[in-house]
Structures are given as structure tokens and as C-alpha cells.
Design a protein around this motif. Structure first.
Motif, mmCIF file in Angstrom:
data_model
loop_
_atom_site.group_PDB
_atom_site.id
_atom_site.type_symbol
_atom_site.label_atom_id
_atom_site.label_comp_id
_atom_site.label_asym_id
_atom_site.label_seq_id
_atom_site.Cartn_x
_atom_site.Cartn_y
_atom_site.Cartn_z
ATOM 1 N N ALA A 2 0.711 -1.118 -0.146
ATOM 2 C CA ALA A 2 0.125 0.150 -0.078
ATOM 3 C C ALA A 2 0.773 1.175 0.015
ATOM 4 N N ASP A 3 1.924 1.201 0.451
ATOM 5 C CA ASP A 3 2.782 2.337 0.545
ATOM 6 C C ASP A 3 3.775 2.251 -0.554
ATOM 7 N N ARG A 4 3.265 3.324 -1.590
ATOM 8 C CA ARG A 4 4.043 3.331 -2.731
ATOM 9 C C ARG A 4 5.640 3.849 -2.749
ATOM 10 N N GLU A 5 5.770 4.743 -1.767
ATOM 11 C CA GLU A 5 7.012 5.202 -1.555
ATOM 12 C C GLU A 5 7.820 4.014 -0.911
ATOM 13 N N ALA A 6 7.380 3.268 -0.303
ATOM 14 C CA ALA A 6 8.239 1.864 0.214
ATOM 15 C C ALA A 6 8.412 1.011 -0.771
ATOM 16 N N LEU A 7 7.542 1.016 -1.525
ATOM 17 C CA LEU A 7 7.434 -0.121 -2.636
ATOM 18 C C LEU A 7 8.741 0.288 -3.597
ATOM 19 N N VAL A 8 8.629 1.724 -4.171
ATOM 20 C CA VAL A 8 9.766 2.228 -4.704
ATOM 21 C C VAL A 8 11.227 2.068 -4.138
ATOM 22 N N SER A 37 22.624 -23.955 -24.444
ATOM 23 C CA SER A 37 22.603 -23.087 -25.747
ATOM 24 C C SER A 37 21.509 -22.004 -25.182
ATOM 25 N N VAL A 38 20.708 -22.218 -24.450
ATOM 26 C CA VAL A 38 19.664 -21.260 -23.992
ATOM 27 C C VAL A 38 19.804 -21.426 -22.603
ATOM 28 N N ALA A 39 19.585 -20.012 -21.848
ATOM 29 C CA ALA A 39 19.440 -19.868 -20.378
ATOM 30 C C ALA A 39 18.310 -19.149 -20.485
ATOM 31 N N VAL A 40 17.464 -19.435 -19.198
ATOM 32 C CA VAL A 40 16.105 -18.660 -19.136
ATOM 33 C C VAL A 40 16.079 -18.008 -17.715
ATOM 34 N N ASN A 41 15.735 -16.769 -17.832
ATOM 35 C CA ASN A 41 15.610 -16.125 -16.674
ATOM 36 C C ASN A 41 14.014 -15.219 -16.510
ATOM 37 N N GLU A 42 13.493 -15.611 -15.349
ATOM 38 C CA GLU A 42 12.263 -14.930 -15.270
ATOM 39 C C GLU A 42 12.123 -13.674 -14.647
ATOM 40 N N VAL A 43 11.653 -12.449 -15.462
ATOM 41 C CA VAL A 43 12.099 -11.164 -14.568
ATOM 42 C C VAL A 43 10.251 -10.743 -14.690
ATOM 43 N N PRO A 44 9.466 -10.844 -13.695
ATOM 44 C CA PRO A 44 8.105 -10.098 -13.741
ATOM 45 C C PRO A 44 8.345 -8.631 -14.354
ATOM 46 N N LEU A 45 9.254 -7.938 -13.722
ATOM 47 C CA LEU A 45 9.064 -6.560 -14.127
ATOM 48 C C LEU A 45 10.131 -5.991 -15.089
ATOM 49 N N LEU A 46 10.551 -6.842 -15.996
ATOM 50 C CA LEU A 46 11.489 -6.476 -17.095
ATOM 51 C C LEU A 46 11.520 -5.220 -17.553
ATOM 52 N N TYR A 47 10.503 -4.835 -18.157
ATOM 53 C CA TYR A 47 10.039 -3.899 -18.961
ATOM 54 C C TYR A 47 10.174 -2.341 -17.964
ATOM 55 N N GLU A 48 9.454 -2.815 -16.742
ATOM 56 C CA GLU A 48 9.345 -1.662 -15.853
ATOM 57 C C GLU A 48 10.801 -1.274 -15.009
ATOM 58 N N ALA A 49 11.493 -2.134 -15.173
ATOM 59 C CA ALA A 49 12.978 -2.054 -14.285
ATOM 60 C C ALA A 49 13.869 -1.743 -15.699
ATOM 61 N N ASP A 74 -8.852 -8.395 -6.075
ATOM 62 C CA ASP A 74 -9.017 -7.108 -5.901
ATOM 63 C C ASP A 74 -7.749 -6.189 -6.205
ATOM 64 N N ARG A 75 -6.657 -6.745 -6.175
ATOM 65 C CA ARG A 75 -5.269 -6.104 -6.397
ATOM 66 C C ARG A 75 -5.137 -5.852 -7.979
ATOM 67 N N LEU A 76 -5.786 -6.295 -9.022
ATOM 68 C CA LEU A 76 -5.571 -6.287 -10.398
ATOM 69 C C LEU A 76 -5.369 -4.892 -10.719
ATOM 70 N N ASP A 77 -6.305 -3.942 -10.577
ATOM 71 C CA ASP A 77 -6.261 -2.681 -11.031
ATOM 72 C C ASP A 77 -5.178 -1.826 -10.372
ATOM 73 N N GLU A 78 -4.921 -2.050 -9.206
ATOM 74 C CA GLU A 78 -3.828 -1.150 -8.405
ATOM 75 C C GLU A 78 -2.484 -1.803 -8.945
ATOM 76 N N GLU A 80 -2.024 -3.097 -12.063
ATOM 77 C CA GLU A 80 -1.809 -2.816 -13.464
ATOM 78 C C GLU A 80 -1.504 -1.323 -13.603
ATOM 79 N N GLN A 81 -1.904 -0.473 -12.601
ATOM 80 C CA GLN A 81 -1.303 0.835 -12.822
ATOM 81 C C GLN A 81 -0.022 1.180 -12.763
ATOM 82 N N ARG A 82 0.720 0.219 -12.150
ATOM 83 C CA ARG A 82 2.185 0.400 -12.040
ATOM 84 C C ARG A 82 2.852 -0.289 -13.132
ATOM 85 N N LEU A 83 2.142 -1.048 -14.028
ATOM 86 C CA LEU A 83 3.024 -1.965 -15.154
ATOM 87 C C LEU A 83 2.449 -1.589 -16.525
ATOM 88 N N ILE A 84 3.528 -1.626 -17.188
ATOM 89 C CA ILE A 84 3.324 -1.232 -18.658
ATOM 90 C C ILE A 84 2.352 -2.247 -19.299
#
Length: 120
Positions: A2-8, A37-49, A74-78, A80-84
Motif C-alpha cells: 500500500a505504501d507506494r514510496e516504500a515499494l519504490v 545454448s539457452v538460459a532462461v531467466n524469469e523477470v516479472p518487471l523486466l520492462y518496468e525495471a 482485488d489487487r489487479l487494478d492497483e 496494473e496501474q504500475r505496469l506497462i
């Protein structure tokens, strides 16, 4: 969170450390005699970071909003506001898949991506 500043603050602390560890891991793989030949790395906030340029290829797997809503509740809207938006991520990705089918469909997509990336 909930604390946007703490999340940042938290993301500012974590993202550089995660990317540093990722770079070290990729370096370790490259040094192996049997380097994959291939290495996979999951990065949930790749573009955002702003980390997409650190990888040779980006694969985006998304799902319809209804399905994402069922997962996030219920968290979806909140959230998605932070995501590309997904459509922008899909446009920017090298490979993209809308995960609205069977597990077999997803497996086939992944296998195709691995084949493509493994090709000489």
C-alpha cells in the motif's frame, strides 16, 4: 504494498541486486564446458525495471484480463496501474504468447521458442 514510496524504495534496493546475480549466473553458465545454448531467466518487471537490453531475447507470456483478475483478485487494478500494458510488452518482445489455451499449447510454444533460440 500500500505504501507506494516504500515499494519504490524496495524495488530500488532489490532490482540492482537481482540483475547483478543474474549477470553472475549467466557468466557462470558461459564458463562451463557444457554451457547451455539457452538460459532462461524469469523477470516479472523486466520492462518496468528497464532491464530488457540485458538479454538476447525477450519472451512475454500474458493472459486475458479476466484470468489475470481471477488470479490477482482485488489487487489487479492497483497492480496494473504500475505496469506497462500487456499490448506494449507484446509489441516490444521478441516472442509473445497469449496463455488462454491448454498446457500442451503453452508447451508447444515454449518448445518452438527454445528451438528457434538454439538454432545455429
Amino acid at each position: 504494498m500500500a505504501d507506494r514510496e516504500a515499494l519504490v524504495w524496495l524495488e530500488g534496493l532489490l532490482h540492482p541486486r537481482v540483475m547483478e546475480r543474474t549477470e553472475a549466473w549467466l557468466g557462470e553458465l558461459a564458463q562451463r564446458a557444457d554451457a547451455p545454448s539457452v538460459a532462461v531467466n524469469e523477470v516479472p518487471l523486466l520492462y518496468e525495471a528497464g532491464a530488457e537490453d540485458r538479454f538476447d531475447a525477450v519472451v512475454v507470456i500474458t493472459a486475458p484480463r479476466e484470468l489475470r483478475g481471477a488470479r490477482a483478485g482485488d489487487r489487479l487494478d492497483e497492480r496494473e496501474q504500475r505496469l506497462i500494458p500487456d499490448d506494449e510488452k507484446v509489441e516490444r518482445a521478441d516472442f509473445a504468447y497469449l496463455n488462454d489455451g491448454s498446457l500442451e499449447d503453452l508447451d508447444a510454444f515454449v518448445a518452438d521458442v527454445v528451438r528457434t533460440l538454439s538454432a545455429p
